[in-house]
Write a protein that holds these residues in place. Structure first.
Motif, mmCIF file in Angstrom:
data_model
loop_
_atom_site.group_PDB
_atom_site.id
_atom_site.type_symbol
_atom_site.label_atom_id
_atom_site.label_comp_id
_atom_site.label_asym_id
_atom_site.label_seq_id
_atom_site.Cartn_x
_atom_site.Cartn_y
_atom_site.Cartn_z
ATOM 1 N N ASP A 6 -78.841 67.438 34.814
ATOM 2 C CA ASP A 6 -79.136 67.969 33.489
ATOM 3 C C ASP A 6 -77.886 67.880 32.618
ATOM 4 O O ASP A 6 -76.778 68.202 33.059
ATOM 5 C CB ASP A 6 -79.606 69.421 33.602
ATOM 6 C CG ASP A 6 -80.827 69.548 34.492
ATOM 7 O OD1 ASP A 6 -81.882 69.018 34.118
ATOM 8 O OD2 ASP A 6 -80.703 70.155 35.576
ATOM 9 N N ASP A 7 -78.070 67.469 31.375
ATOM 10 C CA ASP A 7 -76.987 67.320 30.399
ATOM 11 C C ASP A 7 -76.030 66.176 30.721
ATOM 12 O O ASP A 7 -75.017 66.013 30.038
ATOM 13 C CB ASP A 7 -76.187 68.630 30.234
ATOM 14 C CG ASP A 7 -77.077 69.786 29.809
ATOM 15 O OD1 ASP A 7 -77.946 69.561 28.949
ATOM 16 O OD2 ASP A 7 -76.902 70.895 30.350
ATOM 17 N N LYS A 29 -85.459 61.494 36.521
ATOM 18 C CA LYS A 29 -86.310 62.523 37.126
ATOM 19 C C LYS A 29 -85.517 63.788 37.418
ATOM 20 O O LYS A 29 -86.059 64.899 37.376
ATOM 21 C CB LYS A 29 -86.932 61.973 38.415
ATOM 22 C CG LYS A 29 -87.919 62.914 39.070
ATOM 23 C CD LYS A 29 -88.560 62.268 40.289
ATOM 24 C CE LYS A 29 -89.578 63.206 40.937
ATOM 25 N NZ LYS A 29 -90.227 62.572 42.133
ATOM 26 N N ARG A 30 -84.223 63.616 37.682
ATOM 27 C CA ARG A 30 -83.375 64.766 37.982
ATOM 28 C C ARG A 30 -82.601 65.256 36.762
ATOM 29 O O ARG A 30 -81.633 65.996 36.901
ATOM 30 C CB ARG A 30 -82.420 64.423 39.131
ATOM 31 C CG ARG A 30 -83.145 64.262 40.472
ATOM 32 C CD ARG A 30 -82.227 63.726 41.561
ATOM 33 N NE ARG A 30 -82.934 63.574 42.815
ATOM 34 C CZ ARG A 30 -82.815 64.410 43.866
ATOM 35 N NH1 ARG A 30 -82.027 65.462 43.775
ATOM 36 N NH2 ARG A 30 -83.483 64.185 44.976
ATOM 37 N N GLY A 31 -83.027 64.835 35.582
ATOM 38 C CA GLY A 31 -82.509 65.431 34.359
ATOM 39 C C GLY A 31 -81.567 64.608 33.525
ATOM 40 O O GLY A 31 -81.204 65.018 32.414
ATOM 41 N N ALA A 32 -81.111 63.461 34.013
ATOM 42 C CA ALA A 32 -80.151 62.655 33.250
ATOM 43 C C ALA A 32 -80.834 61.949 32.089
ATOM 44 O O ALA A 32 -82.012 61.589 32.152
ATOM 45 C CB ALA A 32 -79.482 61.628 34.158
ATOM 46 N N LYS A 33 -80.076 61.746 31.035
ATOM 47 C CA LYS A 33 -80.476 60.874 29.950
ATOM 48 C C LYS A 33 -79.936 59.486 30.309
ATOM 49 O O LYS A 33 -78.763 59.364 30.661
ATOM 50 C CB LYS A 33 -79.904 61.367 28.628
ATOM 51 C CG LYS A 33 -80.333 62.796 28.274
ATOM 52 C CD LYS A 33 -79.558 63.317 27.078
ATOM 53 C CE LYS A 33 -79.984 64.722 26.706
ATOM 54 N NZ LYS A 33 -79.648 65.723 27.741
ATOM 55 N N VAL A 34 -80.764 58.457 30.207
ATOM 56 C CA VAL A 34 -80.417 57.178 30.825
ATOM 57 C C VAL A 34 -80.462 56.019 29.829
ATOM 58 O O VAL A 34 -81.435 55.866 29.087
ATOM 59 C CB VAL A 34 -81.366 56.862 32.004
ATOM 60 C CG1 VAL A 34 -80.947 55.566 32.690
ATOM 61 C CG2 VAL A 34 -81.375 58.007 33.014
ATOM 62 N N VAL A 35 -79.401 55.226 29.837
ATOM 63 C CA VAL A 35 -79.418 53.929 29.179
ATOM 64 C C VAL A 35 -79.880 52.910 30.220
ATOM 65 O O VAL A 35 -79.206 52.696 31.233
ATOM 66 C CB VAL A 35 -78.028 53.526 28.648
ATOM 67 C CG1 VAL A 35 -78.085 52.130 28.026
ATOM 68 C CG2 VAL A 35 -77.523 54.540 27.636
ATOM 69 N N ALA A 62 -92.638 58.763 29.538
ATOM 70 C CA ALA A 62 -93.958 59.263 29.909
ATOM 71 C C ALA A 62 -93.870 60.426 30.891
ATOM 72 O O ALA A 62 -94.745 61.308 30.911
ATOM 73 C CB ALA A 62 -94.795 58.137 30.510
ATOM 74 N N ALA A 63 -92.802 60.425 31.693
ATOM 75 C CA ALA A 63 -92.606 61.507 32.668
ATOM 76 C C ALA A 63 -91.844 62.684 32.075
ATOM 77 O O ALA A 63 -91.523 63.644 32.791
ATOM 78 C CB ALA A 63 -91.864 60.972 33.887
ATOM 79 N N GLY A 64 -91.559 62.621 30.764
ATOM 80 C CA GLY A 64 -90.885 63.734 30.100
ATOM 81 C C GLY A 64 -89.381 63.598 29.995
ATOM 82 O O GLY A 64 -88.699 64.534 29.567
ATOM 83 N N GLY A 65 -88.838 62.431 30.342
ATOM 84 C CA GLY A 65 -87.390 62.241 30.290
ATOM 85 C C GLY A 65 -86.937 61.572 29.004
ATOM 86 O O GLY A 65 -87.741 61.273 28.114
ATOM 87 N N GLU A 66 -85.617 61.336 28.934
ATOM 88 C CA GLU A 66 -85.023 60.675 27.779
ATOM 89 C C GLU A 66 -84.327 59.397 28.233
ATOM 90 O O GLU A 66 -83.574 59.407 29.213
ATOM 91 C CB GLU A 66 -83.994 61.576 27.097
ATOM 92 C CG GLU A 66 -84.562 62.788 26.389
ATOM 93 C CD GLU A 66 -83.482 63.520 25.604
ATOM 94 O OE1 GLU A 66 -82.829 62.901 24.732
ATOM 95 O OE2 GLU A 66 -83.278 64.717 25.880
#
Length: 305
Positions: A6-7, A29-35, A62-66
């Motif tokens: 997260d964050d 899935k574990r909270g990371a924002k991903v390029v 679609a799974a709620g991530g960024e």
């Protein structure tokens, strides 16, 4: 303890397919924002398309991530720097870099053209350097960074027809060995993943029942551990089919000769003692120098310092 991100902001190169895709999905899935970086070329590096990276981003969203897609060629410094800037503009930090992008151009050494050797080294080794260089000062200034280089058993142990690939993959180990020393005081950990998985690069090389065991998602837990807050530094973690092992470069204690006895003939006569004496892992090049000096001083009756 559940490992979360997260964050955290992560860049995964070559993330449109195979291992990179699994790494990106798992981090998100574990909270990371991903390029999600992918040039979109074929296994040899030819061509280019944003479709694969955009598809992975769509899965994450679609799974709620960024996530954002990026098509930078890791061999091109300006494109890599623009990718890093895009991540900074959107999220303001970069915590994790997984250098996964790679190509194959296999041939026996006698048939390998210089261009195919250079291209593979450029993507795997120089590409990893380019991406790492682009995020290094950001990680240093924020006091946190986790970087993974992707090595291979072909680099660690050799593989027929892969002089270019093996050279590049051992090269990233050398890159790790120095960067982990330079980054430690800034809380930047640098490690290597040595994966074994069924991807586009391994199609047709093994029977299907073996490929079925080598699911890419069974490698990704190694990456999650390496980039975690409590992960290691300067580690080569091998992973495949749910099996994990640490690869280590060891050096024997060896044998020192007095100056007048340091001959090729004495090396030959004492080869067993040199080659098969007790081994240990050295953590920096200077440790080898000090070992040599201490043994040499004892053999020559010299007092150091």
């Amino acid at each position: 303890m559940t490992i979360r991100f997260d964050d955290r902001v992560a860049i995964v190169t070559g993330a449109g397919n195979g291992l990179g895709r699994e790494h990106a999905l798992a981090l998100a899935k574990r909270g990371a924002k991903v390029v999600v970086n992918d040039l979109g070329g074929d296994v040899s590096g030819a061509g280019g398309s944003a479709t694969a990276a955009e598809a992975v981003v769509a899965e994450i969203v679609a799974a709620g991530g960024e996530a954002i897609a990026n098509g930078a060629n890791v061999c091109k410094v300006d494109e890599v720097e623009a990718m890093v800037q895009a991540a900074m503009d959107k999220w303001g930090r970069i915590d994790i870099l997984v250098n996964n992008a790679g190509i194959l151009r296999d041939k026996t050494f006698t048939k390998m053209e210089h261009s195919n050797f250079n291209m593979v080294v450029d993507v795997h080794l120089t590409g990893s350097m380019n991406c790492t260089k682009a995020v290094w000062d950001i990680m240093r200034d924020q006091g946190f960074g986790r970087i993974v280089m992707t090595t291979s058993s072909s680099g660690l142990y050799g593989n027929f027809g892969q002089a270019n690939y093996g050279s590049a993959k051992m090269g990233v180990v050398g890159l790790m060995n120095t960067l982990c020393l330079e980054g430690a005081k800034y809380n930047i950990n640098v490690n290597c993943l040595s994966p074994c998985a069924a991807t586009r690069m391994t199609e047709g090389l093994m029977p299907q029942e073996a490929l079925d065991l080598l699911k890419p998602e069974l490698v990704t837990p190694a990456v999650l551990y390496l980039v975690s807050d409590e992960g290691p530094n300067r580690t080569i973690l091998a992973a495949g089919a749910g099996h994990f092992a640490r690869a280590v470069v060891n050096e024997t204690e060896g044998l020192a000769f007095a100056e007048g006895e340091a001959t090729a003939e004495n090396i030959a006569a004492n080869w067993d003692a040199i080659a098969n004496s007790e081994q240990k892992e050295l953590k920096a090049g200077g440790e080898q120098t000090m070992k040599f000096l201490q043994h040499a001083a004892a053999a020559n009756g010299v007092k150091l310092g």
